[in-house]
Design an enzyme around this catalytic site. Structure first.
Site, short mmCIF file in Angstrom:
data_model
loop_
_atom_site.label_atom_id
_atom_site.label_comp_id
_atom_site.label_asym_id
_atom_site.label_seq_id
_atom_site.Cartn_x
_atom_site.Cartn_y
_atom_site.Cartn_z
N LYS A 137 101.38 8.89 69.49
CA LYS A 137 100.03 8.34 69.35
C LYS A 137 99.62 8.33 67.88
O LYS A 137 99.64 9.38 67.21
CB LYS A 137 99.05 9.18 70.16
N LYS B 291 81.75 10.41 69.51
CA LYS B 291 81.87 11.86 69.56
C LYS B 291 80.67 12.53 68.88
O LYS B 291 80.00 11.90 68.05
CB LYS B 291 83.14 12.31 68.84
N ASP C 271 94.21 12.92 64.76
CA ASP C 271 94.52 12.22 66.01
C ASP C 271 95.77 11.36 65.91
O ASP C 271 96.17 10.74 66.88
CB ASP C 271 93.32 11.38 66.46
N GLU D 256 90.98 6.64 74.16
CA GLU D 256 91.66 5.53 73.49
C GLU D 256 93.15 5.77 73.28
O GLU D 256 93.94 4.83 73.21
CB GLU D 256 90.99 5.23 72.14
N ASP E 281 89.53 8.91 64.81
CA ASP E 281 88.92 8.67 66.12
C ASP E 281 87.46 9.10 66.13
O ASP E 281 87.15 10.29 66.18
CB ASP E 281 89.69 9.42 67.20
N ASP F 264 86.37 6.67 74.23
CA ASP F 264 86.98 7.83 73.59
C ASP F 264 88.29 8.23 74.28
O ASP F 264 89.00 9.11 73.80
CB ASP F 264 86.01 9.01 73.58
N ARG G 177 95.43 6.99 75.24
CA ARG G 177 96.23 6.50 76.36
C ARG G 177 96.32 4.98 76.38
O ARG G 177 97.29 4.42 76.91
CB ARG G 177 95.67 7.05 77.67
#
Length: 494
Positions: free
Chosen positions: A262, A274, A285, A346, A267, A344, A348
């Site tokens: 990933k 968030k 991230d 995201e 993020d 959020d 996946r």
């Protein structure tokens, strides 16, 4: 100058060095250090006689003897029968960190004979090389130099008096893995305004050029042609264009192992934004992507007989007038439609397109790695990553690689009962199942895109970085995944 470790054949009692670090077990003065104690005027015997040092795990003593070593650093490893590669790795890390903090530019490390009775010289040397590099790491590049800077730690010698061939072999593996982990941590630590998707792609190109890997980088237009709608959806709120990176190490013929990382370079959560507190940590991230690149650095140095593909979908998740929204439905690379419940969730979305893309390689196995869910921190804390997958034998193979590497993982179930959490009324699947079993529902979402090959997923949200400093590490990136991946791949050599 980059930090390095070397193997030196020498006796500690006669070796001149600015700093000599010795890993010792619990108990009295080890017999193997008698000659050294004599060479330094009995300072070790006096330390033990005073009861100021016993060798318990992580115990530390620093002395300044009149002898060949300017400083002596003792690191306790606990009971001899409990010494493992994990313990040795940590002791070496503590030694290098203390050497760096003391301002030694070079030093030496020795694991006394009594401390490795149950660990082979080869395995001990590998763990030592990994640990020394881990403890030596720090990142001062974005700071002005201090007015009175200490010398940087540039080299640590691993002293050996016997079993030199085994030690050299183990050290070579450990040093290569350490270089990969250092590469990964150097990417992880970078802020989001530097480490963008295009920056990751540039570093991947440099890596490919250095080691002779094949590489293909898809820009936004190519991603659109490929039909990666989920990756595009995440990226559409950002001024930074997405990238999709594919690396290949052709160490053997046949079906490859595919590593998927990933690569969300920052993020915010997107429209489902968030909280502001600790949002700065979301530069981490992209830790899964960094782990894949670090594993390729190790592959380039070790050249094992295995074929490996690395896939990195990379984007920045930002809120804007063009951002994807809760309630949107997007078409994935596989063709399945995804209802967006939470922007959020995201990571996946990126991974599902990469997992679909992986089918073209007809892989022997696919492993993905991601800072995917906060729920894994609730489940396993900061001690282990979560692992789940479609093949029990593969999951166990990953778990064992984690045990060997010291990067532990623990299996979570993907029972059919959990599939209901991601059912959608308007699409094939929804991207969030809510708070209950959050890590498992995320895993089930990914499973929807893994038809046709054995697959395992690693959720490293609790282990990719740390907000605390201890005797052997600093706050920040851990490089989680590089050691595990390399151990897994070495075990798969033909």
């Amino acid at each position: 100058m980059p930090f390095e470790t070397v193997v030196t054949r020498a006796e500690p009692a006669a070796h001149r060095t600015p700093l000599l670090a010795i890993a010792v077990p619990r108990g009295g003065l080890p017999a193997s250090l008698a000659a050294l104690d004599q060479a330094v005027g009995g300072i070790l015997g006096r330390l033990y006689a005073a009861g100021d040092f016993t060798g318990k795990k992580d115990e530390l003593a620093v002395m300044y003897p009149a002898g060949p070593a300017e400083r002596l650093v003792l690191i306790g490893v606990g009971k001899p029968e409990e010494v493992s590669t994990r313990v040795i790795r940590r002791a070496a890390s503590i030694a290098a960190k203390r050497a760096r903090m003391l301002g030694a530019s070079t030093g030496a490390f020795v694991l006394c004979t009594e401390a490795r009775a149950s660990v082979s010289p080869r395995d001990a040397a590998q763990a030592t090389a990994e640990g020394l590099a881990y403890g030596a790491w720090h990142y001062p590049d974005l700071k002005l130099p201090p007015e009175d800077p200490k010398p940087a730690l540039e080299r640590m010698e691993v002293l050996v008096s016997r079993d030199a061939a085994d030690v050299e072999a183990g050290h070579a593996v450990g040093a290569a893995i350490a270089a990969g982990q250092t590469f990964t941590r150097g990417l992880q630590v970078l802020p989001g305004n530097i480490c963008t998707p295009s920056y990751l792609a540039d570093r991947a190109r440099e890596l490919a050029a250095a080691h002779g890997f094949d590489i293909n980088v898809l820009d936004k237009a190519a991603i659109e042609r490929e039909g990666m709608g989920a990756l595009l959806a995440v990226s559409q709120g950002s001024a930074q264009e997405p990238r999709f990176i594919a690396l290949e190490y052709a160490g053997a013929d046949g079906p490859p192992v595919v590593l998927v990382g990933k690569g969300v370079t920052f993020d915010t959560g997107g429209i489902s934004i968030k909280p502001a507190e600790r949002m700065e940590d979301m530069k981490f991230d992209m830790s899964g992507a960094a782990a894949v690149l670090g594993a390729f650095e190790a592959l380039g140095r070790l050249r094992p007989k295995v074929r490996v593909i690395g896939l990195i979908p990379s984007a920045e998740n930002m809120p804007s007038g063009t951002a994807y929204r809760p309630g949107d439905v997007v078409k994935s690379h596989l063709g399945k439609h995804i209802e967006v419940i939470n922007t959020d969730a995201e990571g996946r979305m990126l991974l599902c397109d990469a997992l679909s893309y992986a089918r073209r390689y007809q892989p022997a196995a696919v492993l993905d790695i991601a800072t995917l869910t906060g729920a894994i921190v609730i489940a396993l804390g900061h001690t282990a990553a979560g692992v789940m997958g479609t093949d029990d034998a593969l999951v166990e193979e990953v778990r064992l690689a984690g045990e060997r590497s010291g990067e532990r993982v623990w299996p979570l179930p993907l029972w059919d009962d959990y599939r209901d959490l991601i059912k959608s009324e308007v699409a094939d699947v929804k991207n969030s199942g809510g708070r209950p079993a959050g890590s498992i529902s995320a895993g089930w979402f990914l499973r929807e895109f893994t038809e046709g090959y054995p697959w395992a997923h690693l959720d490293i949200a609790g282990t990719a970085y740390t907000d605390r400093e201890d005797a052997g590490s600093v706050k920040g990136p851990t490089g989680m995944g590089v050691r595990l991946f390399t151990e897994f791949l070495l075990a798969r050599q033909k």
